[in-house]
Design a protein around this motif. Structure first.
Motif, PDB file in Angstrom:
ATOM      1  N   UNK A 193       0.835  -1.188   0.000  1.00  0.00           N
ATOM      2  CA  UNK A 193       0.000   0.000   0.000  1.00  0.00           C
ATOM      3  C   UNK A 193       0.865   1.230   0.000  1.00  0.00           C
ATOM      4  N   UNK A 194       0.217   2.365   0.024  1.00  0.00           N
ATOM      5  CA  UNK A 194       0.932   3.634  -0.006  1.00  0.00           C
ATOM      6  C   UNK A 194       1.674   3.868   1.303  1.00  0.00           C
ATOM      7  N   UNK A 195       2.930   4.347   1.187  1.00  0.00           N
ATOM      8  CA  UNK A 195       3.781   4.555   2.356  1.00  0.00           C
ATOM      9  C   UNK A 195       4.013   6.047   2.535  1.00  0.00           C
ATOM     10  N   UNK A 196       3.612   6.555   3.682  1.00  0.00           N
ATOM     11  CA  UNK A 196       3.831   7.978   3.990  1.00  0.00           C
ATOM     12  C   UNK A 196       4.428   8.187   5.373  1.00  0.00           C
ATOM     13  N   UNK A 197       4.187   7.250   6.286  1.00  0.00           N
ATOM     14  CA  UNK A 197       4.609   7.411   7.674  1.00  0.00           C
ATOM     15  C   UNK A 197       5.985   6.813   7.914  1.00  0.00           C
ATOM     16  N   UNK A 198       6.650   7.294   8.960  1.00  0.00           N
ATOM     17  CA  UNK A 198       7.963   6.763   9.300  1.00  0.00           C
ATOM     18  C   UNK A 198       7.898   5.300   9.703  1.00  0.00           C
ATOM     19  N   UNK A 199       6.788   4.856  10.238  1.00  0.00           N
ATOM     20  CA  UNK A 199       6.627   3.453  10.636  1.00  0.00           C
ATOM     21  C   UNK A 199       5.342   2.926  10.008  1.00  0.00           C
ATOM     22  N   UNK A 200       5.256   3.009   8.694  1.00  0.00           N
ATOM     23  CA  UNK A 200       4.019   2.728   7.981  1.00  0.00           C
ATOM     24  C   UNK A 200       3.674   1.240   8.017  1.00  0.00           C
ATOM     25  N   UNK A 201       2.449   0.887   8.377  1.00  0.00           N
ATOM     26  CA  UNK A 201       2.063  -0.524   8.439  1.00  0.00           C
ATOM     27  C   UNK A 201       2.011  -1.203   7.072  1.00  0.00           C
ATOM     28  N   UNK A 202       2.017  -0.435   5.988  1.00  0.00           N
ATOM     29  CA  UNK A 202       1.995  -1.033   4.662  1.00  0.00           C
ATOM     30  C   UNK A 202       3.380  -1.443   4.178  1.00  0.00           C
ATOM     31  N   UNK A 203       4.389  -1.308   5.041  1.00  0.00           N
ATOM     32  CA  UNK A 203       5.740  -1.762   4.723  1.00  0.00           C
ATOM     33  C   UNK A 203       6.037  -3.012   5.546  1.00  0.00           C
ATOM     34  N   UNK A 204       6.267  -4.126   4.881  1.00  0.00           N
ATOM     35  CA  UNK A 204       6.405  -5.400   5.579  1.00  0.00           C
ATOM     36  C   UNK A 204       7.805  -5.731   6.037  1.00  0.00           C
TER      37      UNK A 204
END
Length: 500
Positions: free
Chosen positions: A111-122
């Motif tokens: 998914x789209x990544x915007x946050x420093x600890x984004x949940x869409x980054x596995x």
């Protein structure tokens, strides 16, 4: 494909630990002149959007920036970076329920990544930073901490996968610029590790095709190469991984004279046993003492100076051992190659009768000063030990970005190469000119043409020629704030080709 890319036979097999460029300069970001910035680049030739695995660092390796504050060719301070890669969700990464079965997806992101600890980054990549005082292996170790909250683990941003995944990559990556508490230092520094756009302007292909162009600026020499971005194989085309560190000058000069030396290295454990049943968590087992496999300070030294049989030897050596390789500096082979390739064409074009266009002042004391000892009136350290390091006189004020000269010291910009190195310094042109004898001619220092006393103009027939590879660069192409190098290029969406 940078100033030290694929320069040694053994290192071609270990791209994750391949040192490419070292930048060291007094910070020219407005308001930061009391700091020195060091940028150590690794993993060259990264294609934009090169997924799905992108360019993580080697968790078995240690990456280090070394600083010698007094000139004995031994590190007084080392900043050691150690990386870990972790799959979230208990080692599964992102999972999806497919017909009642919970299965890990094939990609790092979902998914789209915007946050420093984004949940869409596995998968996340973290690192620790350790300051070592004294010997890099046996010295005093102290953790560098986040100045906000005190954590000793930092995160590296995800590489630039493209606009759909990362709609505002600069804003995303800037979340990973940390203010840091440096042990023994009252003033905080800064650190950033992440993918950046390549900054080293170089005409690679034709250069290593026996210099397949006339390496003199066409504006002053008939048939010479024309300055053009079309001649550049890296800037605007490739990415690299940068380790950027900003430190207070007062905390790195020690008991020296204000001139510091620096070099970067990468080391791996001596032994690596591959797992025949490999998994993400267990690809191999490594052990034994760390062994240095990559080293870099001044650009192009291992490319153009060190002989082929000793290139990996240089990568494994400490500066204290450089005397064993000194012949490559005092009696260089590269100018002789230039003579073989271009003496006859120059004589034919200019009507001259040079019998050799390579400098004749052997041993080359001018190259010894540029590469091994520093220049006495510019950046020589308190103790002079012949060793290949980049040297920076921290007493010389930084030049504002928009006033920097691409030819550095040769253009009377004393804050530039070879007094350290900034992203906007044209290291290729400067290296070509110094190799062919530029320092045998007076150089402008504070507006006065100054004879450095290293050799004479008669020693270098083409030493004052505007030698160039035709790939220009300018400081204004880069950011005016830390970490200076530009955000990495992406390959998505593609730029549509113009219709014919």
């Amino acid at each position: 494909m940078a100033s030290s890319h694929r320069e040694a036979p053994n290192l071609t097999k270990m791209s994750k630990v391949d040192s490419t460029d070292l930048y060291m300069f007094r910070s020219y970001e407005p308001g930061r002149a009391a700091f020195v910035t060091l940028i150590a680049n690794f993993q060259p030739g990264q294609n934009p959007g090169d997924g799905p695995n992108y360019y993580t660092m080697d968790p078995d390796a240690i990456y280090e920036i070394h600083i010698d504050s007094d000139g004995d060719a031994k590190e007084d301070l080392t900043y050691q970076f150690k990386f870990t890669n972790t799959l979230r969700n208990g080692g599964k990464g992102i999972t999806l329920n497919i017909g009642g079965k919970e299965l890990p997806i094939a990609l790092r992101q979902a998914g789209q990544i915007t946050l420093a600890d984004d949940p869409d980054l596995g998968e996340v990549e973290d690192y620790t930073l350790t300051q070592i005082t004294g010997d890099r292996r046996s010295g005093t170790r102290a953790s560098v901490a986040n100045a906000t909250g005190g954590a000793t683990t930092f995160r590296k941003p995800f590489d630039n996968a493209g606009k759909k995944t990362l709609p505002d990559y600069p804003a995303y990556a800037n979340q990973y610029i940390y203010n840091i508490t440096v042990p023994g230092c009252a003033t905080p520094g800064r650190v950033f590790v992440g993918q950046r756009a390549e900054a080293f302007a170089v005409n690679i292909g034709p250069t290593f095709d026996l210099i397949n162009y006339v390496p003199i600026d066409g504006a002053s020499f008939p048939g010479g190469i024309t300055q053009s971005r079309d001649n550049d194989d890296l800037v605007g085309k490739k990415n690299v991984t940068s380790i950027a560190l900003e430190l207070p000058i007062s905390c790195v000069t020690g008991t020296g004279n204000g001139v510091i030396g620096a070099w970067q290295t990468a080391s791996l454990p001596q032994a690596r046993l591959l797992n025949p049943k490999a998994s993400y968590a267990s690809m191999s087992q490594s052990g034994g003492a760390y062994t240095q496999v990559s080293r870099l300070s001044a650009p192009l030294v291992n490319e153009l100076v060190i002989g082929l049989p000793q290139k990996d030897t240089f990568n494994a050596a400490k500066p204290t051992g450089d005397a064993a390789l000194a012949d490559y500096v005092t009696n260089p082979t590269f100018p002789a190659i230039v003579d073989l390739l271009f003496r006859a064409p120059i004589n034919a074009t200019l009507g001259t009768s040079f019998t050799n266009i390579a400098p004749s002042n052997l041993p080359r004391n001018d190259l010894v000063a540029a590469f091994l000892t520093g220049i006495k009136t510019l950046n020589q350290q308190k103790t002079v030990t012949a060793s290949e390091m980049m040297r920076l006189n921290t007493a010389i004020n930084p030049t504002p970005r928009d006033q920097q000269k691409t030819l550095g010291v040769a253009a009377d910009d004393l804050a530039g190469y070879p007094n350290g190195r900034r992203p906007g310094d044209d290291a290729v042109d400067l290296t070509l000119r110094v190799a062919m004898g530029r320092l045998c001619y007076p150089v402008p220092i504070n507006g006065v043409q100054t004879d450095l006393g290293l050799c004479k103009p008669a020693d270098a027939p083409v030493g004052n020629a505007p030698l160039t590879d035709g790939a220009p660069i300018s400081a204004t192409e880069f950011q005016n704030v830390f970490p200076y190098l530009n955000s990495p290029l992406s390959n998505s969406p593609r730029t549509a080709a113009p219709h014919s």
